[in-house]
Write an enzyme that holds these catalytic residues in place. Structure first.
Site, PDB file in Angstrom:
ATOM      1  N   HIS A 307      -6.449 -24.834  20.218  1.00 54.07           N
ATOM      2  CA  HIS A 307      -5.681 -23.955  21.092  1.00 54.07           C
ATOM      3  C   HIS A 307      -4.595 -24.724  21.830  1.00 54.07           C
ATOM      4  O   HIS A 307      -3.508 -24.196  22.088  1.00 54.07           O
ATOM      5  CB  HIS A 307      -6.617 -23.285  22.102  1.00 54.07           C
ATOM      6  CG  HIS A 307      -7.315 -22.103  21.520  1.00 54.07           C
ATOM      7  ND1 HIS A 307      -8.563 -21.715  21.928  1.00 54.07           N
ATOM      8  CD2 HIS A 307      -6.951 -21.243  20.562  1.00 54.07           C
ATOM      9  CE1 HIS A 307      -8.930 -20.642  21.244  1.00 54.07           C
ATOM     10  NE2 HIS A 307      -7.960 -20.344  20.411  1.00 54.07           N
ATOM     11  N   ARG A 414       7.963  -7.220   4.319  1.00 57.93           N
ATOM     12  CA  ARG A 414       6.592  -7.319   3.792  1.00 57.93           C
ATOM     13  C   ARG A 414       5.784  -6.137   4.345  1.00 57.93           C
ATOM     14  O   ARG A 414       5.126  -6.243   5.379  1.00 57.93           O
ATOM     15  CB  ARG A 414       5.959  -8.647   4.201  1.00 57.93           C
ATOM     16  CG  ARG A 414       6.493  -9.864   3.448  1.00 57.93           C
ATOM     17  CD  ARG A 414       5.731 -11.126   3.843  1.00 57.93           C
ATOM     18  NE  ARG A 414       5.917 -12.212   2.912  1.00 57.93           N
ATOM     19  CZ  ARG A 414       6.746 -13.258   3.103  1.00 57.93           C
ATOM     20  NH1 ARG A 414       7.462 -13.333   4.201  1.00 57.93           N
ATOM     21  NH2 ARG A 414       6.838 -14.218   2.197  1.00 57.93           N
ATOM     22  N   ARG A 450       9.794  -3.968   0.343  1.00 55.42           N
ATOM     23  CA  ARG A 450       8.903  -4.323  -0.765  1.00 55.42           C
ATOM     24  C   ARG A 450       7.669  -3.444  -0.703  1.00 55.42           C
ATOM     25  O   ARG A 450       7.047  -3.313   0.358  1.00 55.42           O
ATOM     26  CB  ARG A 450       8.507  -5.798  -0.693  1.00 55.42           C
ATOM     27  CG  ARG A 450       7.614  -6.178  -1.872  1.00 55.42           C
ATOM     28  CD  ARG A 450       7.283  -7.636  -1.889  1.00 55.42           C
ATOM     29  NE  ARG A 450       6.357  -7.997  -0.826  1.00 55.42           N
ATOM     30  CZ  ARG A 450       5.914  -9.237  -0.626  1.00 55.42           C
ATOM     31  NH1 ARG A 450       6.347 -10.221  -1.410  1.00 55.42           N
ATOM     32  NH2 ARG A 450       5.073  -9.512   0.340  1.00 55.42           N
ATOM     33  N   GLU A 539       8.162 -13.459  -9.511  1.00 54.41           N
ATOM     34  CA  GLU A 539       7.212 -14.404  -8.921  1.00 54.41           C
ATOM     35  C   GLU A 539       6.044 -14.690  -9.848  1.00 54.41           C
ATOM     36  O   GLU A 539       5.203 -15.535  -9.567  1.00 54.41           O
ATOM     37  CB  GLU A 539       6.728 -13.905  -7.557  1.00 54.41           C
ATOM     38  CG  GLU A 539       6.155 -12.499  -7.553  1.00 54.41           C
ATOM     39  CD  GLU A 539       5.808 -12.012  -6.148  1.00 54.41           C
ATOM     40  OE1 GLU A 539       5.728 -12.815  -5.214  1.00 54.41           O
ATOM     41  OE2 GLU A 539       5.593 -10.790  -5.994  1.00 54.41           O
ATOM     42  N   ASN A 562       7.290 -18.683  -3.538  1.00 49.43           N
ATOM     43  CA  ASN A 562       5.936 -19.089  -3.120  1.00 49.43           C
ATOM     44  C   ASN A 562       4.947 -18.832  -4.249  1.00 49.43           C
ATOM     45  O   ASN A 562       4.171 -19.707  -4.640  1.00 49.43           O
ATOM     46  CB  ASN A 562       5.483 -18.303  -1.881  1.00 49.43           C
ATOM     47  CG  ASN A 562       6.493 -18.367  -0.757  1.00 49.43           C
ATOM     48  OD1 ASN A 562       7.249 -19.314  -0.662  1.00 49.43           O
ATOM     49  ND2 ASN A 562       6.511 -17.350   0.083  1.00 49.43           N
ATOM     50  N   ASP A 563       4.976 -17.616  -4.769  1.00 51.75           N
ATOM     51  CA  ASP A 563       4.048 -17.308  -5.861  1.00 51.75           C
ATOM     52  C   ASP A 563       4.510 -17.912  -7.179  1.00 51.75           C
ATOM     53  O   ASP A 563       3.689 -18.379  -7.967  1.00 51.75           O
ATOM     54  CB  ASP A 563       3.884 -15.785  -6.000  1.00 51.75           C
ATOM     55  CG  ASP A 563       2.895 -15.255  -4.977  1.00 51.75           C
ATOM     56  OD1 ASP A 563       1.823 -15.864  -4.832  1.00 51.75           O
ATOM     57  OD2 ASP A 563       3.206 -14.267  -4.302  1.00 51.75           O
ATOM     58  N   CYS A 610      13.582 -15.068  -1.945  1.00 48.95           N
ATOM     59  CA  CYS A 610      13.011 -14.726  -0.646  1.00 48.95           C
ATOM     60  C   CYS A 610      11.756 -15.522  -0.324  1.00 48.95           C
ATOM     61  O   CYS A 610      11.104 -15.283   0.683  1.00 48.95           O
ATOM     62  CB  CYS A 610      12.736 -13.222  -0.548  1.00 48.95           C
ATOM     63  SG  CYS A 610      11.564 -12.624  -1.771  1.00 48.95           S
TER      64      CYS A 610
HETATM   65  C1  PEP Z   1       6.836 -15.174  -2.556  1.00 50.38           C
HETATM   66  O1  PEP Z   1       5.821 -15.125  -3.255  1.00 50.38           O
HETATM   67  O2  PEP Z   1       7.645 -16.127  -2.578  1.00 50.38           O
HETATM   68  C2  PEP Z   1       7.126 -14.080  -1.616  1.00 50.38           C
HETATM   69  C3  PEP Z   1       8.258 -14.034  -0.955  1.00 50.38           C
HETATM   70  O3  PEP Z   1       6.171 -13.146  -1.401  1.00 50.38           O
HETATM   71  P1  PEP Z   1       4.854 -13.419  -0.531  1.00 50.38           P
HETATM   72  O4  PEP Z   1       5.043 -14.768   0.138  1.00 50.38           O
HETATM   73  O5  PEP Z   1       4.755 -12.306   0.419  1.00 50.38           O
HETATM   74  O6  PEP Z   1       3.783 -13.451  -1.573  1.00 50.38           O
HETATM   75 MG    MG Z   2       4.746 -13.291  -3.452  1.00 49.51          MG
END
Ligand code: PEP
Ligand code: MG
Length: 675
Positions: A307, A414, A450, A539, A562-563, A610
């Site tokens: 914390h 999101r 999305r 993705e 990210n994915d 994104c």
């Molecule tokens: C991603 O996968 O890059 C993305 C933007 O979607 P999320 O992070 O919500 O899976």
């Molecule tokens: Mg994603």
């Protein structure tokens, strides 16, 4: 006769049944007369005692059995089950910096470019990044002097009365500290102090303390004995987040014992600005720090999820935790330079080194100011190539901040965030109102909504998804919506109804091939409403590979790096040990991005990014060079990303992109990026 009844549930809060959700559980339990017991494995706790619940050590995904007994047992059980299912008041944890999010480039700021200190230098300690920023100044070794534990006075009634008075003083002090946090804009973090305020009246603690006092102990000894025992039990848990709560208990033990001894709360700091060095810090100590007097924080132990670390981030105090015991032997007043972003701490910087740190601080501050001032201007490279910079948002408030930060739209809304912390799905009207409010917050700029990306690390308990061995490879995103078309239909209707409030676009997540895209489009085609643009996230590697088949059937692509990174490299994006290697600048990921851009442009469609990669300063020139048309980034990053693009040459970015596509590893790519 009211027989006991029970229910088994899974705790899905990201950090388990830690202080805040446990507090919420206790608050619900206390509304009922019935006894509430919580079982976790072989352990059992009073469900009305925060102290007891915490020591169960329930982690995220852990099963609990709630048992109730009493006249209002059925109602209690239902209320508790609903509260647990709704996430026990957590709308998502305070954002923690992940290892992946700690930009490697900043690591050189203190130890490389600015100070040129090598790892072998004995003046250098490396801890864990807890709150970003650079600090330079003298240290103050903060020692928590154990408050004197009073001896037996003889009369248990007197001891109980003294303890009540001391607890009241502690309650006032904590309430004042809490108000201070709220005034400094850290309302979320102020809730941390609520846990300590609640513990002051915890029935189980009170019973243990009373028992000790009746057995002859003094108030101070009984109180601190009970709290320290629970702190030790927590510290022994294997869950780091829950173990971190031990400090809440010892802090509270100390505070009340000080009040019993007539002492003041807190520890006096020198009257000049210092960097506080301590074995560890409690939340209330940290919350009492005034940014005018505390330049930064360095603790020998502790973790970034404590914390205290959360509070330091909220207060904007550069902080390093886990620097090791050596820092405690550094002399009072010694000057240190501390980099809260990298975890590096350097003692006795030479005058020239200190000057460089000051210059770096000034440059950072000036850069932020300049970026903010020019945030409204478009992002056009030196040779005239325009990139749109949009923001990723999840709420109306964030959308407003995005517009103020110069975002040229929302590149990713999101929407699943609206579904996560509640007992039932939001209905069409509620969704429509949210999408319309976000559209109007952007004042006519485009907003990409999305559709639901539920599943993976974003499960929604009330949808009763069957447990999956690999949720990231399971029924997630569009797959789930196609299995439950009523969810998708309701959401699409809400988007269509909100469309008049601004410029909405629709984006489908986790599309693997054109069959899924067509199935989703078929659901949309059944509905009446305006013709909105429809795009998809790229993705899943199959979508990037098949981008030429998908491009004719969409209006745009947005790359979810990210994915795309986790699926391309087979590295779970939430795995702490893989975080540093799950790098979106891996050439395999970059080649998929290049394929996607080529396919989209061949069909006259635009491509955004994104994922987090879009805000990584090292990645920006490469993404621009690969021909990406839009970058959608977290709100605070908007001004800096725009400014970075304005300083780029598109021609040079293209050369760089071609060069890195031929490299073999993410490390090689990062090395090839000019500073
Ligand atoms: C991603 O996968 O890059 C993305 C933007 O979607 P999320 O992070 O919500 O899976
Ligand atoms: Mg994603």
């Amino acid at each position: 006769m009211n027989p006991a009844r029970d229910i088994e549930l899974v705790i899905s809060n990201r950090t388990g049944l830690h202080a805040r959700p446990a507090r919420e559980f206790v608050n619900v339990a206390r509304r009922f007369q019935s006894e509430v017991r919580v079982h976790h494995g072989a352990r059992r706790a009073n469900g009305k005692s925060l102290a007891a619940l915490l020591t169960l050590g329930v982690r995220s995904g852990g099963a609990i059995r709630i048992e109730v007994e009493g006249a209002d047992g059925e109602a209690a059980l239902q209320a508790l089950a609903a509260a647990v299912t709704a996430g026990l008041g957590e709308a998502g944890d305070a954002a923690m910096p992940t290892a992946a999010a700690a930009p490697v480039a900043v690591a050189v700021e203190l130890t490389g470019v600015v100070l040129a200190v090598s790892d072998g230098d004995r003046r250098l300690l490396r801890g864990v990044s807890a709150a970003p920023g650079l600090a330079l100044g003298p240290i103050h070794q903060l020692r928590v002097v154990a408050a004197p534990v009073g001896e037996v006075t003889g009369d248990p009634e007197d001891e109980c009365r003294r303890l009540d008075t001391a607890r009241a003083i502690a309650r006032d002090q904590l309430a004042a500290a809490r108000r201070g946090l709220v005034e400094r804009g850290a309302a979320d973090q102020a809730a941390i102090l609520d846990v300590q305020i609640d513990l002051l009246d915890d029935p189980e603690l009170a019973a243990a303390v009373r028992q000790d006092i009746s057995a002859g102990a003094g108030a101070a000894r009984a109180w601190s004995g009970a709290l320290v025992a629970r702190a030790a039990a927590l510290a022994g848990l294997t869950d780091d987040v829950l173990a971190g709560r031990a400090a809440d208990f010892t802090d509270l033990a100390d505070r009340v014992v000080r009040a019993l001894a007539g002492g003041a709360a807190g520890d006096a700091l020198p009257d000049h600005p210092v960097i506080v060095v301590a074995p560890d810090l409690s939340p209330s100590q940290t919350s009492a720090f005034d940014a005018g007097r505390v330049l930064g924080i360095c603790t020998a132990s502790g973790g970034p999820t404590s914390h205290a670390a959360i509070l330091a981030r909220a207060l904007g105090l550069p902080s390093v935790v886990g620097a090791g015991p050596d820092v405690l032997s550094w002399p009072e007043g010694a000057v240190i330079a501390l980099d809260g972003t990298t975890g590096a701490v350097l003692r006795d910087p030479a005058p020239a080194e200190a000057d460089r740190v000051r210059d770096a601080q000034a440059a950072r501050a000036a850069r932020r100011d300049v970026d903010r001032r020019s945030a409204a201007a478009p992002a056009v490279t030196l040779d005239g190539h325009r990139i749109e910079v949009a923001a990723n948002v999840a709420s109306v408030d964030e959308a407003r901040r995005a517009a103020a930060a110069g975002a040229e739209g929302v590149g990713l809304l999101r929407t699943e965030m609206l579904f996560l912390d509640r007992a039932t799905a939001p209905d069409e009207d509620e969704q429509r109102a949210l999408y319309a409010a976000i559209a109007s917050a952007l004042g006519g700029l485009p907003v990409i909504v999305r559709t639901l990306d539920i599943g993976g690390d974003k499960p929604v308990p009330y949808l009763a998804q069957p447990a999956e061995a690999n949720p990231f490879l399971g029924v997630r995103g569009l797959r789930l919506c196609l299995e439950r078309p009523e969810l998708l239909r309701c959401q699409l209707r809400a988007i269509l109804r909100a469309a008049g409030a601004g410029r909405l676009r629709i984006m489908l997540p986790m599309v693997a091939d054109v069959g899924e895209l067509r199935a989703a489009r078929a659901v949309l085609a059944e509905l009446s409403g305006p013709a909105l643009e429809v795009g998809i996230m790229i993705e899943v590697p199959s979508a990037a590979i098949l981008a030429d088949a998908l491009a004719p059937e969409v209006d745009f692509f947005s790359i979810g790096s990210n994915d795309l990174t986790q699926y391309t490299l087979a590295m779970d994006r939430t795995h702490p040990a893989l975080a540093a290697r799950a790098d979106g600048l891996h050439p395999a990921v970059l080649r998929l991005i290049a394929m996607t851009v080529a396919a989209a442009h061949a069909h006259g469609k635009w491509v955004g990014v994104c994922g987090e990669l879009a805000a990584d300063p090292a990645a920006v020139p490469i993404l621009v060079g690969l021909g990406v048309d839009e970058l959608s980034v977290n709100v605070p990053a908007v001004p800096a990303v725009k400014a970075q693009i304005r300083a780029l040459s598109f021609a040079q970015a293209r050369e760089l992109a071609v060069r890195v596509l031929g490299l073999a590893t993410a490390g090689e790519v990062r090395k090839a990026i000019p500073p």
